[in-house]
Motif scaffolding. Structure first.
Motif, PDB file in Angstrom:
ATOM      1  N   GLN A  82     -11.910  -8.905  38.798  1.00 58.88           N
ATOM      2  CA  GLN A  82     -12.100  -7.786  37.867  1.00 58.88           C
ATOM      3  C   GLN A  82     -10.738  -7.347  37.339  1.00 58.88           C
ATOM      4  OE1 GLN A  82     -15.009  -6.486  36.869  1.00 58.88           O
ATOM      5  NE2 GLN A  82     -16.316  -7.661  38.252  1.00 58.88           N
ATOM      6  N   ALA A  83     -10.528  -7.537  36.060  1.00 59.80           N
ATOM      7  CA  ALA A  83      -9.254  -7.144  35.456  1.00 59.80           C
ATOM      8  C   ALA A  83      -9.246  -5.641  35.172  1.00 59.80           C
ATOM      9  CB  ALA A  83      -9.033  -7.911  34.161  1.00 59.80           C
ATOM     10  N   ASP A  84      -8.056  -5.075  35.072  1.00 56.00           N
ATOM     11  CA  ASP A  84      -7.941  -3.688  34.630  1.00 56.00           C
ATOM     12  C   ASP A  84      -8.577  -3.547  33.249  1.00 56.00           C
ATOM     13  OD1 ASP A  84      -6.512  -3.052  36.927  1.00 56.00           O
ATOM     14  OD2 ASP A  84      -4.573  -3.395  35.981  1.00 56.00           O
ATOM     15  N   HIS A  85      -9.100  -2.367  32.980  1.00 52.74           N
ATOM     16  CA  HIS A  85      -9.816  -2.136  31.720  1.00 52.74           C
ATOM     17  C   HIS A  85      -9.098  -1.049  30.928  1.00 52.74           C
ATOM     18  CE1 HIS A  85     -13.022  -1.904  28.832  1.00 52.74           C
ATOM     19  NE2 HIS A  85     -13.337  -0.659  29.161  1.00 52.74           N
ATOM     20  N   MET A 115     -15.020  -1.291  39.730  1.00 54.01           N
ATOM     21  CA  MET A 115     -14.450  -1.717  38.449  1.00 54.01           C
ATOM     22  C   MET A 115     -15.530  -2.229  37.516  1.00 54.01           C
ATOM     23  SD  MET A 115     -10.704  -3.342  39.364  1.00 54.01           S
ATOM     24  CE  MET A 115     -11.010  -4.217  40.891  1.00 54.01           C
ATOM     25  N   GLN A 116     -16.491  -2.937  38.072  1.00 57.30           N
ATOM     26  CA  GLN A 116     -17.594  -3.413  37.239  1.00 57.30           C
ATOM     27  C   GLN A 116     -18.401  -2.245  36.674  1.00 57.30           C
ATOM     28  OE1 GLN A 116     -20.052  -6.355  39.116  1.00 57.30           O
ATOM     29  NE2 GLN A 116     -21.626  -6.269  37.536  1.00 57.30           N
ATOM     30  N   GLN A 117     -18.693  -1.259  37.523  1.00 58.22           N
ATOM     31  CA  GLN A 117     -19.454  -0.100  37.056  1.00 58.22           C
ATOM     32  C   GLN A 117     -18.686   0.694  36.006  1.00 58.22           C
ATOM     33  OE1 GLN A 117     -21.613   2.409  39.932  1.00 58.22           O
ATOM     34  NE2 GLN A 117     -20.995   0.943  41.514  1.00 58.22           N
ATOM     35  N   LEU A 118     -17.407   0.911  36.251  1.00 61.03           N
ATOM     36  CA  LEU A 118     -16.607   1.691  35.307  1.00 61.03           C
ATOM     37  C   LEU A 118     -16.486   0.973  33.970  1.00 61.03           C
ATOM     38  CD1 LEU A 118     -13.767   2.942  37.698  1.00 61.03           C
ATOM     39  CD2 LEU A 118     -15.643   4.299  36.746  1.00 61.03           C
ATOM     40  N   ARG A 119     -16.313  -0.342  34.008  1.00 60.59           N
ATOM     41  CA  ARG A 119     -16.229  -1.101  32.754  1.00 60.59           C
ATOM     42  C   ARG A 119     -17.536  -1.001  31.976  1.00 60.59           C
ATOM     43  NH1 ARG A 119     -14.414  -5.194  34.678  1.00 60.59           N
ATOM     44  NH2 ARG A 119     -12.280  -5.227  33.901  1.00 60.59           N
ATOM     45  N   GLU A 120     -18.661  -1.113  32.672  1.00 60.68           N
ATOM     46  CA  GLU A 120     -19.960  -1.023  32.001  1.00 60.68           C
ATOM     47  C   GLU A 120     -20.166   0.338  31.353  1.00 60.68           C
ATOM     48  OE1 GLU A 120     -22.641  -1.981  35.133  1.00 60.68           O
ATOM     49  OE2 GLU A 120     -22.334  -4.155  34.977  1.00 60.68           O
ATOM     50  N   VAL A 123     -15.326   3.253  30.952  1.00 63.07           N
ATOM     51  CA  VAL A 123     -14.266   4.099  31.503  1.00 63.07           C
ATOM     52  C   VAL A 123     -12.995   3.269  31.676  1.00 63.07           C
ATOM     53  CG1 VAL A 123     -13.547   5.507  33.467  1.00 63.07           C
ATOM     54  CG2 VAL A 123     -15.945   5.522  32.723  1.00 63.07           C
ATOM     55  N   PRO A 124     -11.891   3.666  31.061  1.00 67.23           N
ATOM     56  CA  PRO A 124     -10.629   2.941  31.272  1.00 67.23           C
ATOM     57  C   PRO A 124     -10.164   3.099  32.717  1.00 67.23           C
ATOM     58  CG  PRO A 124     -10.516   4.365  29.323  1.00 67.23           C
ATOM     59  CD  PRO A 124     -11.736   4.769  30.082  1.00 67.23           C
ATOM     60  N   PHE A 125      -9.568   2.036  33.281  1.00 70.84           N
ATOM     61  CA  PHE A 125      -9.080   2.137  34.656  1.00 70.84           C
ATOM     62  C   PHE A 125      -7.989   1.107  34.914  1.00 70.84           C
ATOM     63  CE2 PHE A 125     -12.605  -0.921  34.925  1.00 70.84           C
ATOM     64  CZ  PHE A 125     -11.991  -1.977  35.584  1.00 70.84           C
ATOM     65  N   VAL A 126      -7.192   1.429  35.931  1.00 72.73           N
ATOM     66  CA  VAL A 126      -6.225   0.492  36.496  1.00 72.73           C
ATOM     67  C   VAL A 126      -6.379   0.561  38.010  1.00 72.73           C
ATOM     68  CG1 VAL A 126      -3.781   0.022  36.928  1.00 72.73           C
ATOM     69  CG2 VAL A 126      -4.548   0.615  34.617  1.00 72.73           C
ATOM     70  N   ALA A 127      -6.489  -0.598  38.662  1.00 77.04           N
ATOM     71  CA  ALA A 127      -6.544  -0.677  40.120  1.00 77.04           C
ATOM     72  C   ALA A 127      -5.261  -1.346  40.594  1.00 77.04           C
ATOM     73  CB  ALA A 127      -7.765  -1.476  40.574  1.00 77.04           C
ATOM     74  N   VAL A 128      -4.488  -0.647  41.389  1.00 77.38           N
ATOM     75  CA  VAL A 128      -3.196  -1.158  41.823  1.00 77.38           C
ATOM     76  C   VAL A 128      -3.347  -1.997  43.096  1.00 77.38           C
ATOM     77  CG1 VAL A 128      -1.999   0.836  40.842  1.00 77.38           C
ATOM     78  CG2 VAL A 128      -2.657   0.860  43.258  1.00 77.38           C
ATOM     79  N   THR A 129      -2.389  -2.885  43.315  1.00 76.17           N
ATOM     80  CA  THR A 129      -2.188  -3.523  44.612  1.00 76.17           C
ATOM     81  C   THR A 129      -0.827  -3.074  45.104  1.00 76.17           C
ATOM     82  OG1 THR A 129      -3.609  -5.461  44.264  1.00 76.17           O
ATOM     83  CG2 THR A 129      -1.802  -5.690  45.832  1.00 76.17           C
ATOM     84  N   LEU A 130      -0.810  -2.341  46.202  1.00 82.82           N
ATOM     85  CA  LEU A 130       0.421  -1.751  46.716  1.00 82.82           C
ATOM     86  C   LEU A 130       1.226  -2.785  47.498  1.00 82.82           C
ATOM     87  CD1 LEU A 130      -1.072   1.636  47.970  1.00 82.82           C
ATOM     88  CD2 LEU A 130       0.080   1.192  45.798  1.00 82.82           C
ATOM     89  N   GLU A 131       2.496  -2.904  47.144  1.00 83.14           N
ATOM     90  CA  GLU A 131       3.384  -3.853  47.808  1.00 83.14           C
ATOM     91  C   GLU A 131       4.733  -3.190  48.079  1.00 83.14           C
ATOM     92  OE1 GLU A 131       3.328  -6.986  44.883  1.00 83.14           O
ATOM     93  OE2 GLU A 131       1.737  -8.059  45.955  1.00 83.14           O
ATOM     94  N   PRO A 132       5.404  -3.600  49.171  1.00 80.98           N
ATOM     95  CA  PRO A 132       5.014  -4.606  50.171  1.00 80.98           C
ATOM     96  C   PRO A 132       3.901  -4.090  51.067  1.00 80.98           C
ATOM     97  CG  PRO A 132       7.042  -3.528  50.821  1.00 80.98           C
ATOM     98  CD  PRO A 132       6.727  -3.008  49.457  1.00 80.98           C
ATOM     99  N   ALA A 133       3.051  -4.997  51.525  1.00 78.16           N
ATOM    100  CA  ALA A 133       1.860  -4.607  52.281  1.00 78.16           C
ATOM    101  C   ALA A 133       2.200  -3.877  53.571  1.00 78.16           C
ATOM    102  CB  ALA A 133       1.021  -5.848  52.581  1.00 78.16           C
TER     103      ALA A 133
END
Length: 285
Positions: A82-85, A115-120, A123-133
């Motif tokens: 799921q890409a950012d929207h 993310m799928q629900q928000l895209r449908e 709703v614009p969104f960004v989901a981050v991946t926090l690094e370093p883990a």
């Protein structure tokens, strides 16, 4: 697990193949069962409503299933599913966006159903991946800040921030470092150890030690925060949270605290009341 079983089976060692698969398959439910036994004992002195035996059993069963879905499939193989929207500014203008922040030992794929629900819903969104883990929580505000900037640039509005578990602490750390509060519409946290968690006493990783109930990091965060925060917080917590307990440690004194019955830690992301509140918060001015 599957690779282990297939590999040893084709190597002519069916007993080793089956034994290995069973050990791995049973390990996670046993660990979760131990966590539930501990949370029941620790929560006896907590202010949260006590969980009935049936609620604990139901929460454990669901958490076993959800953990398999999240940790062995979604986060391992579906990180980019799921890409950012962020639609073009003309399409996103006037639509408040969301920044999704995952917790410890997770990545952005935990939010795939969201993310799928928000895209449908557009709703614009960004989901981050926090690094370093396995760094420190203070390493993460830069990731959150970049996400907030992207959403605000696309929509022209301050976004709603949603944090699961440690992600809620990362949001608080970002507010402390990066403010001002006008850059945030509201914050929703799910099972965030705002006051630490009893379970972290067994932690070895530096980031997990920051989430101990008496950690210097949590104390410094509280002392540095402005009171009142200037940002509305909604904190979801549960008497069946197998990671953050005592249960009330996931609440804040100046927040709108919402109790979820019979809901374990990772399974909070699936609770319909949480998504309903996200959508309601997006509508409010």
């Amino acid at each position: 697990m599957c690779a282990w079983g297939v590999g040893w089976w084709w190597a002519g060692r069916p007993v080793l193949a089956v034994a290995g698969v069973l050990i791995v398959a049973l390990f996670q439910p046993l660990v979760l069962a131990l966590e539930f036994l501990l949370l029941r004992r620790v929560n006896q002195a907590d202010a949260a409503p006590p969980a009935r035996a049936g609620e604990l059993l139901r929460a454990w069963a669901r958490e076993c299933l959800v953990n398999w879905q999240v940790f062995t499939w979604r986060q391992a193989w579906r990180v980019a599913a799921q890409a950012d929207h962020l639609p073009q500014a003309s399409a996103a203008a006037g639509r408040r966006g969301v920044v999704l922040v995952h917790g410890f030992f997770c990545n952005r794929a935990i939010w795939n159903p969201w993310m799928q629900q928000l895209r449908e819903r557009g709703v614009p969104f960004v989901a981050v991946t926090l690094e370093p883990a396995f760094g420190g929580i203070d390493d993460y505000p830069a990731h959150i800040d970049a996400a907030v900037q992207r959403v605000q640039a696309a929509t022209g509005q301050a976004p709603l921030l949603v944090g699961h578990s440690m992600g809620g602490l990362a949001i608080r750390a970002w507010l402390r470092q990066r403010g001002p509060a006008t850059r945030v519409h509201a914050v929703i946290t799910l099972g965030t150890p705002h006051h630490g968690t009893w379970l972290a006493r067994f932690a070895l990783a530096p980031i997990a030690r920051q989430m101990r109930q008496t950690s210097p990091w949590l104390s410094a965060l509280r002392q540095a925060e402005i009171t009142p925060r200037g940002v509305p917080f909604i904190c979801f917590y549960s008497h069946c949270d197998n990671i953050v307990f005592p249960a009330s440690n996931a609440t804040l004194a100046d927040a709108d605290n919402r109790h979820l019955r019979a809901t374990a830690h990772v399974d909070m992301i699936n609770h319909p009341d949480v998504m309903a509140q996200v959508l309601l918060s997006l509508k409010r001015g």
